[in-house]
Write an enzyme that holds these catalytic residues in place. Sequence first.
Site, PDB file in Angstrom:
ATOM      1  N   CYS A   1      33.392  48.548  64.509  1.00 42.92           N
ATOM      2  CA  CYS A   1      33.367  49.008  63.117  1.00 42.92           C
ATOM      3  C   CYS A   1      32.179  48.314  62.450  1.00 42.92           C
ATOM      4  O   CYS A   1      32.328  47.256  61.841  1.00 42.92           O
ATOM      5  CB  CYS A   1      34.683  48.663  62.407  1.00 42.92           C
ATOM      6  SG  CYS A   1      34.704  49.254  60.701  1.00 42.92           S
TER       7      CYS A   1
ATOM      8  N   GLU B   1      46.480  40.479  33.898  1.00 40.87           N
ATOM      9  CA  GLU B   1      46.633  40.940  35.277  1.00 40.87           C
ATOM     10  C   GLU B   1      48.131  41.119  35.518  1.00 40.87           C
ATOM     11  O   GLU B   1      48.949  40.367  34.984  1.00 40.87           O
ATOM     12  CB  GLU B   1      46.010  39.889  36.226  1.00 40.87           C
ATOM     13  CG  GLU B   1      46.441  39.928  37.679  1.00 40.87           C
ATOM     14  CD  GLU B   1      46.146  41.253  38.397  1.00 40.87           C
ATOM     15  OE1 GLU B   1      45.064  41.826  38.249  1.00 40.87           O
ATOM     16  OE2 GLU B   1      47.068  41.707  39.117  1.00 40.87           O
TER      17      GLU B   1
ATOM     18  N   ASP C   1      38.875  47.059  34.485  1.00 43.86           N
ATOM     19  CA  ASP C   1      38.571  47.391  35.887  1.00 43.86           C
ATOM     20  C   ASP C   1      39.874  47.845  36.546  1.00 43.86           C
ATOM     21  O   ASP C   1      40.433  47.140  37.382  1.00 43.86           O
ATOM     22  CB  ASP C   1      38.001  46.128  36.571  1.00 43.86           C
ATOM     23  CG  ASP C   1      37.630  46.382  38.023  1.00 43.86           C
ATOM     24  OD1 ASP C   1      37.573  47.554  38.445  1.00 43.86           O
ATOM     25  OD2 ASP C   1      37.400  45.390  38.736  1.00 43.86           O
TER      26      ASP C   1
ATOM     27  N   CYS D   1      36.720  52.503  40.166  1.00 40.28           N
ATOM     28  CA  CYS D   1      36.607  52.851  41.588  1.00 40.28           C
ATOM     29  C   CYS D   1      36.954  54.324  41.805  1.00 40.28           C
ATOM     30  O   CYS D   1      37.114  54.744  42.950  1.00 40.28           O
ATOM     31  CB  CYS D   1      37.499  51.939  42.430  1.00 40.28           C
ATOM     32  SG  CYS D   1      39.203  51.901  41.892  1.00 40.28           S
TER      33      CYS D   1
HETATM   34  C1  SAM Z   1      40.316  47.098  40.909  1.00 36.99           C
HETATM   35  S1  SAM Z   1      41.220  45.601  40.857  1.00 36.99           S
HETATM   36  C2  SAM Z   1      40.125  44.636  39.870  1.00 36.99           C
HETATM   37  C3  SAM Z   1      40.327  43.140  39.904  1.00 36.99           C
HETATM   38  C4  SAM Z   1      39.198  42.303  39.335  1.00 36.99           C
HETATM   39  N1  SAM Z   1      38.671  42.825  38.094  1.00 36.99           N
HETATM   40  C5  SAM Z   1      38.091  42.102  40.348  1.00 36.99           C
HETATM   41  O1  SAM Z   1      36.946  42.523  40.099  1.00 36.99           O
HETATM   42  O2  SAM Z   1      38.350  41.469  41.396  1.00 36.99           O
HETATM   43  C6  SAM Z   1      42.513  46.063  39.809  1.00 36.99           C
HETATM   44  C7  SAM Z   1      43.477  44.967  39.458  1.00 36.99           C
HETATM   45  O3  SAM Z   1      44.447  45.526  38.568  1.00 36.99           O
HETATM   46  C8  SAM Z   1      45.728  45.012  38.880  1.00 36.99           C
HETATM   47  N2  SAM Z   1      46.698  46.024  38.423  1.00 36.99           N
HETATM   48  C9  SAM Z   1      46.977  47.218  38.978  1.00 36.99           C
HETATM   49  N3  SAM Z   1      47.896  47.880  38.249  1.00 36.99           N
HETATM   50  C10 SAM Z   1      48.200  47.092  37.194  1.00 36.99           C
HETATM   51  C11 SAM Z   1      49.067  47.215  36.076  1.00 36.99           C
HETATM   52  N4  SAM Z   1      49.831  48.286  35.894  1.00 36.99           N
HETATM   53  N5  SAM Z   1      49.130  46.200  35.182  1.00 36.99           N
HETATM   54  C12 SAM Z   1      48.367  45.107  35.346  1.00 36.99           C
HETATM   55  N6  SAM Z   1      47.520  44.931  36.381  1.00 36.99           N
HETATM   56  C13 SAM Z   1      47.428  45.907  37.298  1.00 36.99           C
HETATM   57  C14 SAM Z   1      45.701  44.795  40.381  1.00 36.99           C
HETATM   58  O4  SAM Z   1      46.640  43.816  40.774  1.00 36.99           O
HETATM   59  C15 SAM Z   1      44.255  44.363  40.615  1.00 36.99           C
HETATM   60  O5  SAM Z   1      44.136  42.973  40.553  1.00 36.99           O
END
Ligand code: SAM
Length: 457
Positions: free
Chosen positions: A179, A341, A386, A412
């Site tokens: 991979c 978070e 994010d 994303c």
């Molecule tokens: C795309 S990641 C981004 C994390 C961080 N900003 C980074 O760059 O590493 C999305 C984050 O949102 C959190 N998340 C997903 N659904 C959520 C919710 N309903 N409430 C709070 N956090 C959530 C996930 O646990 C994850 O850490």
Amino acid sequence: MAMLGQRRQQRPATRKRLESPGAKRDDEGSVVIERLAHDGRGVAHNLEGKILFIEQALPGEEVEVAVHTQHGRYDEGHVRRILKASDERVTPGCAHFGRCGGCDLQHLAIEGQRRHKQQVLREHLARHDITLPDSLSLEAEAWGYRRRARLGVRVGSDDRIHMGYRIRGQDRLFNIEQCPILDPRLEALLQPLRALLETLEVPRRVGHIELVAGDDHVMITLRQLRRVPGDLARWQQFAREQDLLLSLLCGEGEKPVAERLDDKPDIWPHYRALPGDDALSIQVQSGDFLQANAGVNHQLVAQVLDWAEVHQDMPVVDLFAGVGNFSLTLAAAGAQVIAYEGRESMVQRLRDNAESAGVSARIEARCTDLASAPPGLETASLVVLDPPRAGAQGICQALAESGPSRVLYVSCEPATLARDVHLLVSGGYRLVRAAVADMFPQTAHLESLVLLERQPK
Ligand SMILES: C[S@@+](CC[C@H](N)C(=O)[O-])C[C@H]1O[C@@H](n2cnc3c(N)ncnc32)[C@H](O)[C@@H]1O
């Protein structure tokens, strides 16, 4: 985000799979590829005007097509023969390309992949009548970049062990031998891991193996329903030989019990949010979110910092903050950050990371379900968000009603980003900056970030 790229949705209700998918269908003849669909397949029309989605076909190419699945309004197929190749066609870098469920774009030169991703973002926004401003492209290595992966493990009825990724649209694993998009330290583990699985007493107990490559350490996490003491001793031996950190997530359901199996339980992988900045060293543990591509993440964090225009004590809210990827850098630049978070374990890690980086006085980390907006967003100077692929509709609705002067959205999934940007624009914001981050080269998956400013009323 755990998956490699965006997978196509299967629509079994109307489709008809042809009996011999590889069979040539003379009636399709040759077609000219008009453009790339968002998932990276070539788009053409057949003689009757029906749309064809063709795997591994590039714009401008003339190809003979074998249709393998028919639907009411479109057919799906693959290339039988290339009659005229695109100048941008390149030899795929992996023997498994097109079969393992991972990459979609290895046959397209990297410049073409990046242009395509800009176009995908542009088209998603255009569906909501929003014009993409001049957009940056955040780029790093095209191969060997992926620092986290999940390998499924299955034992077949013939007792053969399968280890790899899930085949597109199926519940079967594709055995991977290589991979090349993986960080070389992770790719080098594939053969030894397979050899180890062959020696286990009960390999069926291994559900999957998570691989994480920090800047310093490589960690593997086993996911098992039940312990097999003899096999755990073999894993421990393997971790010693390969110099790995080793964790076990054991038990059924959402909350398996985590334990460390090696003799270094206080050591975890770390990564730098910005290159060369050892002060901002971020620890991740088993199951934590980690941006997949270290080089592009450096650029992503730097871009967020640049657009944030932090001044001393500027109030910033970081939503979906993970273990502090953006919060730490913003706080180190002088911002006063409230980070939200949803996973308690990651909130605790964010606090610990802030402590180690010496910025804990500048970050307040809160564990909150962000299905709806937390109170007080309007008092910040900047909201960074994010979210996962579902986006943040409720939050953007709240921001549109009474948000701060600036919103910086990292996404994303361009479809949900465009929907949410539309909400913000309807609420009085203007899209002023954009960038596509090539977080997953060789796949059609794209990350993007946009900055919106509230128009004076
Ligand atoms: C795309 S990641 C981004 C994390 C961080 N900003 C980074 O760059 O590493 C999305 C984050 O949102 C959190 N998340 C997903 N659904 C959520 C919710 N309903 N409430 C709070 N956090 C959530 C996930 O646990 C994850 O850490």
